[in-house]
Write an enzyme that holds these catalytic residues in place. Sequence first.
Site, PDB file in Angstrom:
ATOM      1  N   ASP A   1       0.754   2.302  -7.012  1.00  7.73           N
ATOM      2  CA  ASP A   1       0.537   2.484  -5.571  1.00  7.73           C
ATOM      3  C   ASP A   1       1.858   2.432  -4.807  1.00  7.73           C
ATOM      4  O   ASP A   1       2.631   1.489  -4.940  1.00  7.73           O
ATOM      5  CB  ASP A   1      -0.396   1.387  -5.062  1.00  7.73           C
ATOM      6  CG  ASP A   1      -0.613   1.459  -3.561  1.00  7.73           C
ATOM      7  OD1 ASP A   1      -1.353   2.357  -3.121  1.00  7.73           O
ATOM      8  OD2 ASP A   1      -0.051   0.626  -2.834  1.00  7.73           O
TER       9      ASP A   1
ATOM     10  N   TYR B   1       7.642   2.066   2.114  1.00  7.46           N
ATOM     11  CA  TYR B   1       8.009   0.893   1.321  1.00  7.46           C
ATOM     12  C   TYR B   1       9.506   0.872   1.043  1.00  7.46           C
ATOM     13  O   TYR B   1      10.067   1.804   0.469  1.00  7.46           O
ATOM     14  CB  TYR B   1       7.227   0.844   0.006  1.00  7.46           C
ATOM     15  CG  TYR B   1       5.752   0.522   0.175  1.00  7.46           C
ATOM     16  CD1 TYR B   1       5.247   0.029   1.379  1.00  7.46           C
ATOM     17  CD2 TYR B   1       4.860   0.699  -0.872  1.00  7.46           C
ATOM     18  CE1 TYR B   1       3.906  -0.266   1.537  1.00  7.46           C
ATOM     19  CE2 TYR B   1       3.505   0.402  -0.724  1.00  7.46           C
ATOM     20  CZ  TYR B   1       3.033  -0.080   0.492  1.00  7.46           C
ATOM     21  OH  TYR B   1       1.698  -0.378   0.629  1.00  7.46           O
TER      22      TYR B   1
ATOM     23  N   SER C   1      -6.640   4.007   4.118  1.00  3.84           N
ATOM     24  CA  SER C   1      -6.293   2.602   3.981  1.00  3.84           C
ATOM     25  C   SER C   1      -6.548   1.920   5.317  1.00  3.84           C
ATOM     26  O   SER C   1      -6.255   2.488   6.368  1.00  3.84           O
ATOM     27  CB  SER C   1      -4.821   2.468   3.579  1.00  3.84           C
ATOM     28  OG  SER C   1      -4.446   1.114   3.443  1.00  3.84           O
ATOM     29  N   ASN C   2      -7.129   0.731   5.270  1.00  5.86           N
ATOM     30  CA  ASN C   2      -7.357  -0.071   6.473  1.00  5.86           C
ATOM     31  C   ASN C   2      -8.269   0.610   7.496  1.00  5.86           C
ATOM     32  O   ASN C   2      -8.039   0.519   8.700  1.00  5.86           O
ATOM     33  CB  ASN C   2      -6.016  -0.418   7.134  1.00  5.86           C
ATOM     34  CG  ASN C   2      -5.067  -1.125   6.198  1.00  5.86           C
ATOM     35  OD1 ASN C   2      -5.352  -2.222   5.744  1.00  5.86           O
ATOM     36  ND2 ASN C   2      -3.953  -0.484   5.878  1.00  5.86           N
TER      37      ASN C   2
ATOM     38  N   GLN D   1      -8.415   1.378   1.044  1.00  6.80           N
ATOM     39  CA  GLN D   1      -7.655   0.184   0.656  1.00  6.80           C
ATOM     40  C   GLN D   1      -7.672  -0.809   1.811  1.00  6.80           C
ATOM     41  O   GLN D   1      -7.249  -0.494   2.922  1.00  6.80           O
ATOM     42  CB  GLN D   1      -6.225   0.574   0.290  1.00  6.80           C
ATOM     43  CG  GLN D   1      -5.442  -0.526  -0.387  1.00  6.80           C
ATOM     44  CD  GLN D   1      -4.055  -0.087  -0.842  1.00  6.80           C
ATOM     45  OE1 GLN D   1      -3.050  -0.576  -0.341  1.00  6.80           O
ATOM     46  NE2 GLN D   1      -4.007   0.843  -1.785  1.00  6.80           N
TER      47      GLN D   1
ATOM     48  N   LEU E   1      -3.843 -11.368  -4.516  1.00  7.22           N
ATOM     49  CA  LEU E   1      -3.440 -12.688  -5.002  1.00  7.22           C
ATOM     50  C   LEU E   1      -3.028 -13.629  -3.868  1.00  7.22           C
ATOM     51  O   LEU E   1      -2.556 -14.739  -4.116  1.00  7.22           O
ATOM     52  CB  LEU E   1      -2.296 -12.554  -6.015  1.00  7.22           C
ATOM     53  CG  LEU E   1      -2.710 -11.937  -7.353  1.00  7.22           C
ATOM     54  CD1 LEU E   1      -1.492 -11.624  -8.213  1.00  7.22           C
ATOM     55  CD2 LEU E   1      -3.665 -12.857  -8.104  1.00  7.22           C
TER      56      LEU E   1
ATOM     57  N   GLY F   1       0.840  -6.950  -6.099  1.00  5.80           N
ATOM     58  CA  GLY F   1       2.076  -6.593  -5.411  1.00  5.80           C
ATOM     59  C   GLY F   1       3.346  -7.136  -6.016  1.00  5.80           C
ATOM     60  O   GLY F   1       4.413  -7.009  -5.406  1.00  5.80           O
ATOM     61  N   THR F   2       3.276  -7.729  -7.187  1.00  4.40           N
ATOM     62  CA  THR F   2       4.474  -8.294  -7.797  1.00  4.40           C
ATOM     63  C   THR F   2       5.156  -7.282  -8.711  1.00  4.40           C
ATOM     64  O   THR F   2       4.496  -6.420  -9.289  1.00  4.40           O
ATOM     65  CB  THR F   2       4.127  -9.551  -8.616  1.00  4.40           C
ATOM     66  OG1 THR F   2       5.338 -10.102  -9.162  1.00  4.40           O
ATOM     67  CG2 THR F   2       3.163  -9.229  -9.747  1.00  4.40           C
TER      68      THR F   2
ATOM     69  N   ARG G   1       4.678 -12.333 -14.024  1.00  6.13           N
ATOM     70  CA  ARG G   1       3.499 -12.393 -13.157  1.00  6.13           C
ATOM     71  C   ARG G   1       2.581 -11.203 -13.406  1.00  6.13           C
ATOM     72  O   ARG G   1       1.354 -11.320 -13.289  1.00  6.13           O
ATOM     73  CB  ARG G   1       3.912 -12.445 -11.689  1.00  6.13           C
ATOM     74  CG  ARG G   1       4.546 -13.772 -11.272  1.00  6.13           C
ATOM     75  CD  ARG G   1       4.417 -14.003  -9.785  1.00  6.13           C
ATOM     76  NE  ARG G   1       3.024 -14.185  -9.411  1.00  6.13           N
ATOM     77  CZ  ARG G   1       2.552 -13.907  -8.185  1.00  6.13           C
ATOM     78  NH1 ARG G   1       3.353 -13.400  -7.269  1.00  6.13           N
ATOM     79  NH2 ARG G   1       1.289 -14.113  -7.897  1.00  6.13           N
TER      80      ARG G   1
END
Length: 324
Positions: free
Chosen positions: A57, A62, A163-164, A185, A233, A288-289, A294
């Site tokens: 994603d 970003y 999204s949103n 999303q 998370l 998102g990591t 992780r």
Amino acid sequence: MKAIPLQKHGINASQLVLGCMRMGGDWDKNSSITEEHYKEGQAAVETALEIGINMFDHADIYTAGKAETVFGHVLKNNPKLREKMIIQSKCGIRFAEGNNPHLFDFSEGHILNSVDGILKRLGIEYLDILLLHRPDALVDPEEVASAIQKLKSTGKVNHFGVSNMNHGQIKLLQAYSGEPFIVNQLEMSLLKIGFIETGIHVNQEAAKNNIFPDGTLEYCRLENIQLQSWGPLARGLYSGASLEGQSESVIQTAKLVQKMAEEKGTTPEAIALAWLMTHPAGIQPVIGTINPSRIRACKDAATLRLTREEWYTLYISSRGVDVP
């Protein structure tokens, strides 16, 4: 295990998605991508593929486009990886620049130009899925439909989503477009439980304080729209992040997640994600990591499901009071 909605659309997507928001360093558009950033991106992609994640994603904003550039560098070094991936990106947010404010833009020109930029940075010929990032108050659904038709006919985008957005916003866009919107999303996690509360609180005073859009969960389920969870998370609150200053319900839920993980021989990350994925809507978490350890800690979530009793125990702990 039931297929998630994307799989029902013929898209062989993994049940976890790697969010690439942290690739490329900071969000300063004037800062440069370092060799370390390229190595971080490479390691994150390799680790995701290693644990069975094949969906990635992105968004054009970003790290000011650097996240897509880093990812593109990974693909350039190994072009065959593209065949193994489902790549999704988003557009529609414009940050403040000069005299122009931070705004949302679903104009046809902006969508088309954004996709061209995304494809260039990623170094690919098409996106599997394009999402409209945040609702534009000035949206013209006919303009959006025209942009979608052009992107589809030129082979630049295969599928579309949002999204949103609430279900009314999706229905408005869908009324003008011949292409189905197959993703929505939204922020959902053990911390952000509004998607559950909106159903639990029907005919309850507590419903007044819930911001999750009523009816959206059900609409997406009825229309076979893939619900994706961003922030699944909860910034690591249930898997090792500092709990200083957090509410008693967060602290107790973190302890409960840890206890459940120990009992099941897995990680707190897997428990927190499994809580979302146990829901019959087929929620697809976007982790998102980009830290390899992780990412690996999330692996068991793809096969782990909680019992009804375990699921409700975590839910009630998170809300801090019993269900009505």
